[in-house]
Design an enzyme around this catalytic site. Structure first.
Site, PDB file in Angstrom:
ATOM      1  N   ASN A  11       0.887  -1.168   0.000  1.00  0.00           N
ATOM      2  CA  ASN A  11       0.000   0.000   0.000  1.00  0.00           C
ATOM      3  C   ASN A  11       0.920   1.211   0.000  1.00  0.00           C
ATOM      4  O   ASN A  11       1.470   1.575   1.028  1.00  0.00           O
ATOM      5  CB  ASN A  11      -0.903  -0.011   1.239  1.00  0.00           C
ATOM      6  CG  ASN A  11      -1.734   1.259   1.362  1.00  0.00           C
ATOM      7  OD1 ASN A  11      -1.797   2.062   0.435  1.00  0.00           O
ATOM      8  ND2 ASN A  11      -2.370   1.428   2.520  1.00  0.00           N
ATOM      9  N   TRP A  12       1.097   1.769  -1.178  1.00  0.00           N
ATOM     10  CA  TRP A  12       2.059   2.880  -1.301  1.00  0.00           C
ATOM     11  C   TRP A  12       1.554   4.152  -0.640  1.00  0.00           C
ATOM     12  O   TRP A  12       2.329   5.100  -0.460  1.00  0.00           O
ATOM     13  CB  TRP A  12       2.353   3.156  -2.779  1.00  0.00           C
ATOM     14  CG  TRP A  12       3.078   2.065  -3.499  1.00  0.00           C
ATOM     15  CD1 TRP A  12       3.528   0.878  -2.981  1.00  0.00           C
ATOM     16  CD2 TRP A  12       3.444   2.059  -4.883  1.00  0.00           C
ATOM     17  NE1 TRP A  12       4.147   0.140  -3.956  1.00  0.00           N
ATOM     18  CE2 TRP A  12       4.113   0.840  -5.134  1.00  0.00           C
ATOM     19  CE3 TRP A  12       3.264   2.962  -5.934  1.00  0.00           C
ATOM     20  CZ2 TRP A  12       4.603   0.502  -6.401  1.00  0.00           C
ATOM     21  CZ3 TRP A  12       3.752   2.638  -7.195  1.00  0.00           C
ATOM     22  CH2 TRP A  12       4.422   1.406  -7.422  1.00  0.00           C
ATOM     23  N   LYS A  13       0.253   4.216  -0.344  1.00  0.00           N
ATOM     24  CA  LYS A  13      -0.350   5.436   0.226  1.00  0.00           C
ATOM     25  C   LYS A  13      -0.084   6.626  -0.705  1.00  0.00           C
ATOM     26  O   LYS A  13      -0.069   6.450  -1.917  1.00  0.00           O
ATOM     27  CB  LYS A  13       0.151   5.664   1.657  1.00  0.00           C
ATOM     28  CG  LYS A  13      -0.040   4.403   2.522  1.00  0.00           C
ATOM     29  CD  LYS A  13       0.158   4.600   3.985  1.00  0.00           C
ATOM     30  CE  LYS A  13      -0.071   3.277   4.721  1.00  0.00           C
ATOM     31  NZ  LYS A  13       0.016   3.392   6.175  1.00  0.00           N
ATOM     32  N   HIS A  55      -9.340   1.411   4.948  1.00  0.00           N
ATOM     33  CA  HIS A  55      -8.089   1.683   5.668  1.00  0.00           C
ATOM     34  C   HIS A  55      -8.371   2.672   6.804  1.00  0.00           C
ATOM     35  O   HIS A  55      -9.161   3.606   6.636  1.00  0.00           O
ATOM     36  CB  HIS A  55      -7.026   2.229   4.712  1.00  0.00           C
ATOM     37  CG  HIS A  55      -5.659   2.172   5.300  1.00  0.00           C
ATOM     38  ND1 HIS A  55      -5.238   3.076   6.252  1.00  0.00           N
ATOM     39  CD2 HIS A  55      -4.642   1.299   5.123  1.00  0.00           C
ATOM     40  CE1 HIS A  55      -4.012   2.750   6.626  1.00  0.00           C
ATOM     41  NE2 HIS A  55      -3.627   1.675   5.952  1.00  0.00           N
ATOM     42  N   GLU A  95      -6.720   5.090   7.834  1.00  0.00           N
ATOM     43  CA  GLU A  95      -6.439   6.490   7.475  1.00  0.00           C
ATOM     44  C   GLU A  95      -7.639   7.109   6.763  1.00  0.00           C
ATOM     45  O   GLU A  95      -7.963   8.286   6.972  1.00  0.00           O
ATOM     46  CB  GLU A  95      -5.169   6.554   6.601  1.00  0.00           C
ATOM     47  CG  GLU A  95      -3.922   6.238   7.433  1.00  0.00           C
ATOM     48  CD  GLU A  95      -2.760   5.629   6.671  1.00  0.00           C
ATOM     49  OE1 GLU A  95      -2.758   5.649   5.434  1.00  0.00           O
ATOM     50  OE2 GLU A  95      -1.843   5.107   7.346  1.00  0.00           O
ATOM     51  N   GLU A 119      -5.204  -4.501  10.659  1.00  0.00           N
ATOM     52  CA  GLU A 119      -4.165  -3.487  10.830  1.00  0.00           C
ATOM     53  C   GLU A 119      -4.409  -2.717  12.126  1.00  0.00           C
ATOM     54  O   GLU A 119      -5.184  -1.756  12.136  1.00  0.00           O
ATOM     55  CB  GLU A 119      -4.187  -2.502   9.657  1.00  0.00           C
ATOM     56  CG  GLU A 119      -3.941  -3.151   8.314  1.00  0.00           C
ATOM     57  CD  GLU A 119      -3.368  -2.164   7.305  1.00  0.00           C
ATOM     58  OE1 GLU A 119      -2.330  -2.492   6.721  1.00  0.00           O
ATOM     59  OE2 GLU A 119      -3.925  -1.066   7.139  1.00  0.00           O
ATOM     60  N   GLY A 140       2.910   2.496  10.778  1.00  0.00           N
ATOM     61  CA  GLY A 140       3.899   3.556  10.601  1.00  0.00           C
ATOM     62  C   GLY A 140       4.605   3.957  11.888  1.00  0.00           C
ATOM     63  O   GLY A 140       5.274   4.989  11.944  1.00  0.00           O
ATOM     64  N   SER A 189       3.738  -1.899  10.409  1.00  0.00           N
ATOM     65  CA  SER A 189       5.185  -2.013  10.619  1.00  0.00           C
ATOM     66  C   SER A 189       5.728  -3.400  10.292  1.00  0.00           C
ATOM     67  O   SER A 189       6.648  -3.891  10.958  1.00  0.00           O
ATOM     68  CB  SER A 189       5.570  -1.594  12.049  1.00  0.00           C
ATOM     69  OG  SER A 189       5.205  -0.241  12.279  1.00  0.00           O
ATOM     70  N   GLY A 229       2.939  -1.025   4.224  1.00  0.00           N
ATOM     71  CA  GLY A 229       3.029   0.398   3.918  1.00  0.00           C
ATOM     72  C   GLY A 229       4.466   0.782   3.598  1.00  0.00           C
ATOM     73  O   GLY A 229       4.972   0.548   2.499  1.00  0.00           O
ATOM     74  N   GLY A 230       5.144   1.361   4.573  1.00  0.00           N
ATOM     75  CA  GLY A 230       6.491   1.905   4.378  1.00  0.00           C
ATOM     76  C   GLY A 230       7.452   0.974   3.658  1.00  0.00           C
ATOM     77  O   GLY A 230       8.168   1.394   2.738  1.00  0.00           O
TER      78      GLY A 230
HETATM   79  P1  13P Z   1       3.260   0.501   7.642  1.00  0.00           P
HETATM   80  O1  13P Z   1       3.714  -0.806   7.048  1.00  0.00           O
HETATM   81  O2  13P Z   1       3.981   1.695   7.118  1.00  0.00           O
HETATM   82  O3  13P Z   1       3.175   0.449   9.131  1.00  0.00           O
HETATM   83  O4  13P Z   1       1.739   0.706   7.126  1.00  0.00           O
HETATM   84  C1  13P Z   1       0.844  -0.347   7.221  1.00  0.00           C
HETATM   85  C2  13P Z   1      -0.381   0.014   6.464  1.00  0.00           C
HETATM   86  O5  13P Z   1      -1.104   0.925   6.823  1.00  0.00           O
HETATM   87  C3  13P Z   1      -0.664  -0.739   5.248  1.00  0.00           C
HETATM   88  O6  13P Z   1      -1.945  -0.458   4.763  1.00  0.00           O
END
Ligand code: 13P
Length: 252
Positions: free
Chosen positions: A9-11, A97, A99, A169, A175, A215, A236-237
Protein backbone atom coordinates in the site's frame (compact mmCIF):
# COMPACT_ATOMS: atom_id res chain seq x y z
CA UNK A 1 -7.40 -23.53 -0.07
CA UNK A 2 -6.80 -19.87 0.70
CA UNK A 3 -4.03 -17.91 -0.95
CA UNK A 4 -1.10 -16.22 0.72
CA UNK A 5 -0.83 -12.61 -0.42
CA UNK A 6 1.70 -9.86 0.15
CA UNK A 7 0.25 -6.51 -0.92
CA UNK A 8 1.92 -3.12 -0.92
CA UNK A 9 0.00 0.00 0.00
CA UNK A 10 2.06 2.88 -1.30
CA UNK A 11 -0.35 5.44 0.23
CA UNK A 12 0.34 9.00 -1.04
CA UNK A 13 3.92 8.36 -2.11
CA UNK A 14 5.90 8.46 -5.37
CA UNK A 15 5.42 10.45 -8.57
CA UNK A 16 4.22 8.52 -11.60
CA UNK A 17 7.76 7.93 -12.99
CA UNK A 18 8.98 6.83 -9.54
CA UNK A 19 5.99 4.53 -9.16
CA UNK A 20 6.51 2.96 -12.58
CA UNK A 21 10.16 2.35 -11.69
CA UNK A 22 9.20 0.73 -8.37
CA UNK A 23 6.48 -1.44 -9.92
CA UNK A 24 8.89 -2.57 -12.66
CA UNK A 25 11.53 -3.49 -10.09
CA UNK A 26 8.97 -5.48 -8.07
CA UNK A 27 7.67 -7.25 -11.16
CA UNK A 28 11.17 -8.14 -12.37
CA UNK A 29 12.08 -9.53 -8.95
CA UNK A 30 8.83 -11.51 -8.73
CA UNK A 31 9.40 -12.97 -12.22
CA UNK A 32 12.90 -14.10 -11.20
CA UNK A 33 11.66 -15.79 -8.03
CA UNK A 34 11.49 -19.55 -8.65
CA UNK A 35 9.59 -20.67 -5.61
CA UNK A 36 7.07 -17.98 -4.72
CA UNK A 37 4.68 -18.98 -1.96
CA UNK A 38 2.35 -16.00 -2.24
CA UNK A 39 0.55 -13.75 -4.67
CA UNK A 40 1.99 -10.25 -4.91
CA UNK A 41 -0.08 -7.08 -5.27
CA UNK A 42 0.92 -3.41 -5.47
CA UNK A 43 -1.55 -0.80 -4.21
CA UNK A 44 -0.90 2.53 -5.92
CA UNK A 45 -2.42 6.04 -6.18
CA UNK A 46 -5.18 6.53 -8.78
CA UNK A 47 -2.87 8.64 -10.95
CA UNK A 48 -0.48 5.68 -11.28
CA UNK A 49 -2.89 2.88 -12.16
CA UNK A 50 -2.73 3.03 -15.98
CA UNK A 51 1.03 3.51 -16.18
CA UNK A 52 1.77 0.83 -13.60
CA UNK A 53 -0.63 -1.56 -15.36
CA UNK A 54 1.46 -1.10 -18.53
CA UNK A 55 4.70 -1.63 -16.62
CA UNK A 56 3.83 -4.95 -14.94
CA UNK A 57 2.76 -8.43 -15.95
CA UNK A 58 -0.66 -8.58 -14.28
CA UNK A 59 -0.43 -12.38 -14.17
CA UNK A 60 2.59 -12.02 -11.88
CA UNK A 61 1.75 -8.88 -9.90
CA UNK A 62 -1.78 -7.80 -9.01
CA UNK A 63 -2.73 -4.13 -9.07
CA UNK A 64 -4.83 -2.37 -6.45
CA UNK A 65 -6.31 1.09 -6.10
CA UNK A 66 -6.20 2.48 -2.57
CA UNK A 67 -9.84 3.61 -2.56
CA UNK A 68 -12.88 4.04 -4.77
CA UNK A 69 -15.96 6.24 -4.68
CA UNK A 70 -19.30 5.35 -3.14
CA UNK A 71 -21.06 6.21 -6.42
CA UNK A 72 -20.75 4.74 -9.90
CA UNK A 73 -20.66 7.99 -11.88
CA UNK A 74 -22.01 11.52 -11.90
CA UNK A 75 -21.40 14.92 -10.41
CA UNK A 76 -18.87 13.99 -7.73
CA UNK A 77 -15.92 16.24 -8.52
CA UNK A 78 -12.58 14.64 -7.76
CA UNK A 79 -13.91 11.14 -7.10
CA UNK A 80 -12.88 7.93 -8.90
CA UNK A 81 -15.43 5.13 -9.21
CA UNK A 82 -14.94 1.38 -9.00
CA UNK A 83 -15.74 0.87 -12.72
CA UNK A 84 -13.11 3.53 -13.54
CA UNK A 85 -10.56 1.67 -11.41
CA UNK A 86 -11.46 -1.62 -13.10
CA UNK A 87 -11.14 0.02 -16.53
CA UNK A 88 -7.44 0.70 -15.86
CA UNK A 89 -6.84 -3.05 -15.63
CA UNK A 90 -6.49 -3.02 -11.84
CA UNK A 91 -7.93 -6.12 -10.18
CA UNK A 92 -8.05 -5.10 -6.51
CA UNK A 93 -9.11 -2.15 -4.38
CA UNK A 94 -8.12 -1.46 -0.76
CA UNK A 95 -11.13 -0.28 1.27
CA UNK A 96 -11.66 0.70 4.88
CA UNK A 97 -8.09 1.68 5.67
CA UNK A 98 -7.94 3.38 9.08
CA UNK A 99 -6.44 6.49 7.47
CA UNK A 100 -9.54 6.84 5.28
CA UNK A 101 -11.88 6.10 8.16
CA UNK A 102 -10.16 8.68 10.34
CA UNK A 103 -9.11 11.50 8.01
CA UNK A 104 -11.88 11.23 5.41
CA UNK A 105 -14.69 10.18 7.74
CA UNK A 106 -15.54 6.96 5.97
CA UNK A 107 -18.27 5.27 7.95
CA UNK A 108 -19.26 1.60 7.98
CA UNK A 109 -22.27 2.50 5.84
CA UNK A 110 -20.16 4.29 3.21
CA UNK A 111 -17.72 1.37 3.17
CA UNK A 112 -20.55 -1.11 2.70
CA UNK A 113 -21.59 0.80 -0.44
CA UNK A 114 -18.00 0.94 -1.68
CA UNK A 115 -17.59 -2.80 -1.15
CA UNK A 116 -20.75 -3.50 -3.15
CA UNK A 117 -19.70 -1.21 -6.01
CA UNK A 118 -16.19 -2.66 -6.10
CA UNK A 119 -17.49 -6.23 -6.30
CA UNK A 120 -20.02 -5.21 -8.97
CA UNK A 121 -17.15 -3.75 -10.99
CA UNK A 122 -15.32 -7.08 -10.76
CA UNK A 123 -12.65 -5.92 -8.31
CA UNK A 124 -11.40 -7.98 -5.40
CA UNK A 125 -11.51 -6.05 -2.13
CA UNK A 126 -8.78 -5.86 0.49
CA UNK A 127 -10.90 -4.78 3.43
CA UNK A 128 -9.06 -3.29 6.42
CA UNK A 129 -10.07 -3.42 10.06
CA UNK A 130 -8.24 -2.73 13.29
CA UNK A 131 -8.37 -1.01 16.64
CA UNK A 132 -6.79 2.15 18.03
CA UNK A 133 -4.37 2.12 20.95
CA UNK A 134 -7.15 3.35 23.24
CA UNK A 135 -9.44 0.52 22.13
CA UNK A 136 -6.65 -2.02 22.64
CA UNK A 137 -5.98 -0.69 26.13
CA UNK A 138 -9.63 -0.46 27.24
CA UNK A 139 -10.28 -4.01 26.06
CA UNK A 140 -12.94 -3.17 23.43
CA UNK A 141 -10.74 -4.15 20.49
CA UNK A 142 -12.39 -7.44 19.58
CA UNK A 143 -15.81 -5.81 19.53
CA UNK A 144 -14.45 -2.97 17.37
CA UNK A 145 -13.03 -5.41 14.83
CA UNK A 146 -16.16 -7.55 14.82
CA UNK A 147 -18.36 -4.47 14.27
CA UNK A 148 -16.17 -3.20 11.42
CA UNK A 149 -16.47 -6.52 9.61
CA UNK A 150 -20.17 -7.06 10.37
CA UNK A 151 -21.26 -3.56 9.45
CA UNK A 152 -19.56 -3.41 6.04
CA UNK A 153 -19.18 -7.04 4.89
CA UNK A 154 -21.71 -9.35 6.48
CA UNK A 155 -24.52 -8.45 4.08
CA UNK A 156 -22.49 -10.24 1.36
CA UNK A 157 -23.21 -13.77 0.18
CA UNK A 158 -20.77 -16.63 0.72
CA UNK A 159 -19.99 -16.50 -3.03
CA UNK A 160 -19.15 -12.80 -2.78
CA UNK A 161 -16.88 -13.45 0.20
CA UNK A 162 -14.58 -15.35 -2.17
CA UNK A 163 -13.56 -11.92 -3.52
CA UNK A 164 -12.85 -10.39 -0.13
CA UNK A 165 -9.42 -10.35 1.50
CA UNK A 166 -9.38 -9.10 5.08
CA UNK A 167 -6.46 -7.07 6.44
CA UNK A 168 -6.05 -6.72 10.19
CA UNK A 169 -4.17 -3.49 10.83
CA UNK A 170 -3.92 -2.37 14.44
CA UNK A 171 -3.78 1.44 14.16
CA UNK A 172 -1.17 1.67 16.89
CA UNK A 173 1.20 -0.41 14.75
CA UNK A 174 0.82 1.55 11.49
CA UNK A 175 3.90 3.56 10.60
CA UNK A 176 5.02 3.52 14.23
CA UNK A 177 7.68 0.84 14.06
CA UNK A 178 5.68 -0.89 16.81
CA UNK A 179 4.55 -4.23 15.35
CA UNK A 180 1.93 -6.39 17.01
CA UNK A 181 3.72 -9.49 18.25
CA UNK A 182 3.13 -12.58 16.15
CA UNK A 183 1.03 -13.97 19.01
CA UNK A 184 -1.07 -10.82 19.30
CA UNK A 185 -1.71 -10.83 15.55
CA UNK A 186 -2.45 -14.56 15.46
CA UNK A 187 -4.99 -14.15 18.28
CA UNK A 188 -6.93 -11.56 16.27
CA UNK A 189 -6.62 -13.44 12.99
CA UNK A 190 -8.04 -16.57 14.64
CA UNK A 191 -10.80 -14.43 16.14
CA UNK A 192 -11.64 -12.97 12.71
CA UNK A 193 -11.73 -16.47 11.24
CA UNK A 194 -14.06 -17.58 14.03
CA UNK A 195 -16.55 -14.79 13.35
CA UNK A 196 -16.40 -15.63 9.63
CA UNK A 197 -17.12 -19.26 10.53
CA UNK A 198 -20.10 -18.24 12.72
CA UNK A 199 -21.56 -16.19 9.88
CA UNK A 200 -20.61 -18.16 6.75
CA UNK A 201 -19.48 -21.59 7.96
CA UNK A 202 -16.10 -23.24 8.22
CA UNK A 203 -15.41 -23.49 4.49
CA UNK A 204 -15.66 -19.74 3.84
CA UNK A 205 -13.67 -19.02 7.01
CA UNK A 206 -10.93 -21.43 5.95
CA UNK A 207 -10.84 -20.03 2.41
CA UNK A 208 -10.60 -16.34 3.38
CA UNK A 209 -7.15 -14.76 3.21
CA UNK A 210 -6.41 -12.63 6.29
CA UNK A 211 -3.42 -10.27 6.05
CA UNK A 212 -1.55 -8.51 8.83
CA UNK A 213 -0.55 -4.86 8.43
CA UNK A 214 1.40 -2.52 10.69
CA UNK A 215 5.18 -2.01 10.62
CA UNK A 216 5.67 -5.32 8.83
CA UNK A 217 9.21 -5.60 7.47
CA UNK A 218 11.64 -8.27 6.24
CA UNK A 219 12.91 -8.86 9.79
CA UNK A 220 9.54 -9.61 11.39
CA UNK A 221 7.59 -11.05 8.45
CA UNK A 222 8.85 -14.66 8.82
CA UNK A 223 7.62 -14.92 12.41
CA UNK A 224 4.26 -13.32 11.56
CA UNK A 225 3.72 -15.41 8.42
CA UNK A 226 4.57 -18.63 10.27
CA UNK A 227 1.35 -18.29 12.28
CA UNK A 228 -1.53 -20.53 11.27
CA UNK A 229 -4.03 -17.76 10.54
CA UNK A 230 -1.71 -15.08 9.10
CA UNK A 231 -1.85 -15.41 5.33
CA UNK A 232 0.44 -12.55 4.41
CA UNK A 233 0.73 -8.82 4.84
CA UNK A 234 -0.48 -5.40 3.78
CA UNK A 235 2.69 -3.39 3.69
CA UNK A 236 3.03 0.40 3.92
CA UNK A 237 6.49 1.91 4.38
CA UNK A 238 8.42 -1.23 3.47
CA UNK A 239 6.58 -1.51 0.12
CA UNK A 240 8.27 1.66 -1.15
CA UNK A 241 11.63 -0.05 -1.71
CA UNK A 242 11.62 -3.08 -4.00
CA UNK A 243 14.31 -4.86 -1.97
CA UNK A 244 12.44 -4.44 1.34
CA UNK A 245 9.15 -5.44 -0.22
CA UNK A 246 10.74 -8.53 -1.79
CA UNK A 247 12.26 -9.38 1.58
CA UNK A 248 8.69 -9.69 2.85
CA UNK A 249 7.36 -11.45 -0.28
CA UNK A 250 9.99 -14.16 0.19
CA UNK A 251 9.40 -14.48 3.95
CA UNK A 252 7.06 -17.49 3.65
P1 13P B 1 3.26 0.50 7.64
O1 13P B 1 3.71 -0.81 7.05
O2 13P B 1 3.98 1.69 7.12
O3 13P B 1 3.18 0.45 9.13
O4 13P B 1 1.74 0.71 7.13
C1 13P B 1 0.84 -0.35 7.22
C2 13P B 1 -0.38 0.01 6.46
O5 13P B 1 -1.10 0.93 6.82
C3 13P B 1 -0.66 -0.74 5.25
O6 13P B 1 -1.95 -0.46 4.76
Amino acid sequence: MRKNIVAGNWKMNTTVPEGVELAKAVCEAVCKEQNLKCDVVVGVPFTHLCAVRQAIDINKVGLAAENCADHVSGAYTGEVSAPMVASTGANYVILGHSERREYYHETAEILKTKVDLALEAGLKVIFCCGESLEQRENGSFKQVIEDELKDSLFHLSAEQMANIVIAYEPIWAIGTGKTATADQAQEIHAFIRSILADKYGKQVADDTTILYGGSCKPSNAPELFAKADIDGGLIGGASLKAADFMGIVTAF
